[in-house]
Enzyme design. Sequence first.
Site, PDB file in Angstrom:
ATOM      1  N   LYS A   1       1.660  73.866  47.179  1.00 49.21           N
ATOM      2  CA  LYS A   1       2.735  73.733  48.167  1.00 49.21           C
ATOM      3  C   LYS A   1       3.686  74.928  48.075  1.00 49.21           C
ATOM      4  O   LYS A   1       3.652  75.673  47.085  1.00 49.21           O
ATOM      5  CB  LYS A   1       3.486  72.433  47.915  1.00 49.21           C
ATOM      6  CG  LYS A   1       4.110  72.349  46.525  1.00 49.21           C
ATOM      7  CD  LYS A   1       4.544  70.934  46.169  1.00 49.21           C
ATOM      8  CE  LYS A   1       5.090  70.872  44.762  1.00 49.21           C
ATOM      9  NZ  LYS A   1       5.351  69.493  44.325  1.00 49.21           N
TER      10      LYS A   1
ATOM     11  N   ARG B   1      11.796  58.092  44.608  1.00 52.31           N
ATOM     12  CA  ARG B   1      11.851  59.115  45.643  1.00 52.31           C
ATOM     13  C   ARG B   1      10.982  58.728  46.828  1.00 52.31           C
ATOM     14  O   ARG B   1      11.429  58.722  47.960  1.00 52.31           O
ATOM     15  CB  ARG B   1      11.408  60.460  45.052  1.00 52.31           C
ATOM     16  CG  ARG B   1      11.564  61.636  45.984  1.00 52.31           C
ATOM     17  CD  ARG B   1      11.206  62.950  45.312  1.00 52.31           C
ATOM     18  NE  ARG B   1       9.777  63.079  45.018  1.00 52.31           N
ATOM     19  CZ  ARG B   1       9.227  64.167  44.496  1.00 52.31           C
ATOM     20  NH1 ARG B   1       9.973  65.217  44.200  1.00 52.31           N
ATOM     21  NH2 ARG B   1       7.929  64.219  44.249  1.00 52.31           N
TER      22      ARG B   1
ATOM     23  N   HIS C   1       4.119  59.465  40.642  1.00 48.40           N
ATOM     24  CA  HIS C   1       4.656  60.755  40.191  1.00 48.40           C
ATOM     25  C   HIS C   1       5.730  60.511  39.138  1.00 48.40           C
ATOM     26  O   HIS C   1       6.561  59.624  39.301  1.00 48.40           O
ATOM     27  CB  HIS C   1       5.232  61.505  41.395  1.00 48.40           C
ATOM     28  CG  HIS C   1       5.604  62.932  41.122  1.00 48.40           C
ATOM     29  ND1 HIS C   1       4.722  63.847  40.592  1.00 48.40           N
ATOM     30  CD2 HIS C   1       6.765  63.610  41.325  1.00 48.40           C
ATOM     31  CE1 HIS C   1       5.331  65.020  40.474  1.00 48.40           C
ATOM     32  NE2 HIS C   1       6.566  64.911  40.907  1.00 48.40           N
TER      33      HIS C   1
ATOM     34  N   ARG D   1      -2.826  66.592  38.882  1.00 45.02           N
ATOM     35  CA  ARG D   1      -2.219  67.380  39.968  1.00 45.02           C
ATOM     36  C   ARG D   1      -1.371  68.487  39.369  1.00 45.02           C
ATOM     37  O   ARG D   1      -0.171  68.349  39.191  1.00 45.02           O
ATOM     38  CB  ARG D   1      -1.319  66.491  40.841  1.00 45.02           C
ATOM     39  CG  ARG D   1      -2.009  65.350  41.549  1.00 45.02           C
ATOM     40  CD  ARG D   1      -1.051  64.707  42.558  1.00 45.02           C
ATOM     41  NE  ARG D   1       0.236  64.388  41.985  1.00 45.02           N
ATOM     42  CZ  ARG D   1       0.551  63.210  41.467  1.00 45.02           C
ATOM     43  NH1 ARG D   1      -0.319  62.226  41.462  1.00 45.02           N
ATOM     44  NH2 ARG D   1       1.762  63.017  40.967  1.00 45.02           N
TER      45      ARG D   1
ATOM     46  N   TYR E   1      29.773  96.053  47.409  1.00 44.10           N
ATOM     47  CA  TYR E   1      30.799  95.292  48.136  1.00 44.10           C
ATOM     48  C   TYR E   1      31.865  94.735  47.199  1.00 44.10           C
ATOM     49  O   TYR E   1      31.547  94.181  46.139  1.00 44.10           O
ATOM     50  CB  TYR E   1      30.156  94.118  48.875  1.00 44.10           C
ATOM     51  CG  TYR E   1      29.286  94.510  50.046  1.00 44.10           C
ATOM     52  CD1 TYR E   1      29.810  95.265  51.095  1.00 44.10           C
ATOM     53  CD2 TYR E   1      27.964  94.105  50.102  1.00 44.10           C
ATOM     54  CE1 TYR E   1      29.005  95.607  52.180  1.00 44.10           C
ATOM     55  CE2 TYR E   1      27.163  94.435  51.184  1.00 44.10           C
ATOM     56  CZ  TYR E   1      27.687  95.191  52.222  1.00 44.10           C
ATOM     57  OH  TYR E   1      26.891  95.522  53.281  1.00 44.10           O
TER      58      TYR E   1
ATOM     59  N   CYS F   1      23.433  92.921  47.145  1.00 44.42           N
ATOM     60  CA  CYS F   1      23.516  92.939  48.606  1.00 44.42           C
ATOM     61  C   CYS F   1      22.274  92.275  49.187  1.00 44.42           C
ATOM     62  O   CYS F   1      21.392  91.839  48.461  1.00 44.42           O
ATOM     63  CB  CYS F   1      23.611  94.379  49.117  1.00 44.42           C
ATOM     64  SG  CYS F   1      24.918  95.346  48.350  1.00 44.42           S
ATOM     65  N   MET F   2      22.204  92.224  50.511  1.00 44.08           N
ATOM     66  CA  MET F   2      21.064  91.569  51.155  1.00 44.08           C
ATOM     67  C   MET F   2      19.749  92.271  50.805  1.00 44.08           C
ATOM     68  O   MET F   2      18.742  91.622  50.524  1.00 44.08           O
ATOM     69  CB  MET F   2      21.261  91.565  52.666  1.00 44.08           C
ATOM     70  CG  MET F   2      20.250  90.709  53.406  1.00 44.08           C
ATOM     71  SD  MET F   2      20.445  90.775  55.187  1.00 44.08           S
ATOM     72  CE  MET F   2      22.019  89.963  55.411  1.00 44.08           C
ATOM     73  N   ASP F   3      19.775  93.610  50.800  1.00 44.57           N
ATOM     74  CA  ASP F   3      18.532  94.368  50.628  1.00 44.57           C
ATOM     75  C   ASP F   3      18.580  95.372  49.479  1.00 44.57           C
ATOM     76  O   ASP F   3      17.610  96.093  49.263  1.00 44.57           O
ATOM     77  CB  ASP F   3      18.224  95.169  51.906  1.00 44.57           C
ATOM     78  CG  ASP F   3      18.572  94.410  53.150  1.00 44.57           C
ATOM     79  OD1 ASP F   3      17.939  93.367  53.384  1.00 44.57           O
ATOM     80  OD2 ASP F   3      19.505  94.829  53.859  1.00 44.57           O
TER      81      ASP F   3
HETATM   82  C1  LIG Z   1       4.829  69.431  43.026  1.00 52.75           C
HETATM   83  C2  LIG Z   1       4.077  68.224  42.660  1.00 52.75           C
HETATM   84  C3  LIG Z   1       3.146  68.269  41.620  1.00 52.75           C
HETATM   85  C4  LIG Z   1       2.949  69.463  40.710  1.00 52.75           C
HETATM   86  O1  LIG Z   1       3.949  69.475  39.724  1.00 52.75           O
HETATM   87  P1  LIG Z   1       3.965  70.615  38.578  1.00 52.75           P
HETATM   88  O2  LIG Z   1       5.093  70.206  37.717  1.00 52.75           O
HETATM   89  O3  LIG Z   1       4.220  71.893  39.295  1.00 52.75           O
HETATM   90  O4  LIG Z   1       2.645  70.571  37.922  1.00 52.75           O
HETATM   91  C5  LIG Z   1       2.374  67.129  41.402  1.00 52.75           C
HETATM   92  N1  LIG Z   1       2.553  66.019  42.156  1.00 52.75           N
HETATM   93  C6  LIG Z   1       3.463  65.946  43.144  1.00 52.75           C
HETATM   94  C7  LIG Z   1       3.607  64.686  43.922  1.00 52.75           C
HETATM   95  C8  LIG Z   1       4.259  67.036  43.420  1.00 52.75           C
HETATM   96  O5  LIG Z   1       5.177  66.958  44.393  1.00 52.75           O
END
Ligand SMILES: *Cc1c(COP(=O)(O)O)cnc(C)c1O
Length: 370
Positions: free
Chosen positions: A37, A135, A164, A220, A264, A310-312
Site C-alpha cells: 500500500k 479500527r 490486525h 501480511r 527564509y 524550503c519547498m525545493d
Molecule cells: C499495513 C498493514 C499491514 C503491514 O504492516 P507492517 O507493520 O508494515 O508489516 C498488515 N496488515 C494490515 C491490515 C495493514 O494495514
Amino acid sequence: MPITKYSTWINIDLTAIEHNVTRLRYLTGTPVMAVIKANGYGHGTVPVARAALRAGAQWLGVARLEEALELRADQITSPILVLGYTPPERFLEAILEGVSITIWGSKQLLSVARAAQDAHAKAKIHLKIDTGMSRLGIEPANALSFAQEIVNTRDVKFEGIFTHYARADELDQVSALEQESIFIQVLGDLARTGIRPEFVHAANSAAALFQPNSRFSLVRTGIAIYGLHPSAERHLPVDFQAALEWKAVLSQVRILPPASGVSYGHEYITRDYERIGTVPVGYADGLRRASGKNQVLVGGVLVPIVGRVCMDQVSVQLDQVPNAQAGDEVVIIGSQGESRITAEQVANRWGTINYEVVCGLSARVPRFYH
Ligand SMILES: *Cc1c(COP(=O)(O)O)cnc(C)c1O
C-alpha cells in the site's frame, strides 16, 4: 548513476526486497502477502510488487482499490486483497478485476452480492474481525452469525478471514496474545459449524517475526520487506537489507561572511566565515522542516542542514568538508563511504516512525531501480 541528471532521486534495491521476502518466507515457514500500500511504502507499487512475487510472495496487500487496479493494469495477475475500505459503488470493478475485498457488515454483503450478480462472476471476500485494534472489523460476538450469512449468500466466495494487531511491535506481548486468542476463538466457533475460510491471517511484520502462533495461513508483511525495522523494540534479523536510498546533489557552495542570514526568516546566521552549500531538495519532496534537526552526508561526513527547509531547497553547513563542491553527492537516507543515515535515524529526528518517513517521499522524486 543519475547524479548528473537529477536534483534529487531515490535508488531502490529490488534485490534487497527479494532477499527480505525470501528470508521472511524461510523464517516464518508461511506464505507471504507482501503489503505494498501507499506506493509500496514510498518504494513504488509495481516494481516492489514484481520483486516480491519473484521472491515467492503469493499475495499482494493494498489499502485501496485504486492500488489494486494499478497492479492489474500492469498485468499483475496474483491474488490481491484490499485490506481497507472499498466504496460499495466500486465492488463491481473489484469483482471484474478479480480483486479480493474486505467486508465487516451485512450492508456490504448485500452490495457485494448484487455486484457479483451484475458481474456474472463470484465475489471474493475476506471478513475482518476486530479483536482489539478498534479500527475496522466486526465484533467477535457477531462474527459467527455474519459468517453464516456470508456462506448463505449466492455468488460470494468466503475466501479469507483476518484481524490486525495494535501492539505486535512491542516487547510486551500481552495485548497481541489476547487479540490472538480472541481470533482463535472466533475461528473455532466458525469451524464448529463447518465454516473454514482458506486464508486465515493476522500477522503484520512484527507478529510474523516474533509471534509464531499468529502466522496462520498467511503473513501480511509490509515494513520488513523493505528492510525497515517494525519498531525500536522489534528489530529485523541482522541480515535484512534496507532497500531505499535518497540522494541529492550540491547545487552551489560558497564561503559566506560573518552575520549572513541563511534561508527564509534568517533563522540561521553565520558566526564566522562559513562554508555553506545549497541542496535542491525540500519539504515538497518529503524532507520535513523540523527546524535545526536535519542532517545529511556530504563527502562521507554528517553535516547539519541550517536555516529553514524550503519547498525545493535547503542549505547545509560544510565547514567539516572543505573539499565539498557543486556537483557532489548528498545523502539524505543511505550510505556514503563509511557513513550511513537510516530511515530510523531520520524518523527519530522528526519525532516519528520510519514508516512515515518513507511513505512521505513524494511522487516528484524520481525512483531508480536496480
Ligand atoms: C499495513 C498493514 C499491514 C503491514 O504492516 P507492517 O507493520 O508494515 O508489516 C498488515 N496488515 C494490515 C491490515 C495493514 O494495514
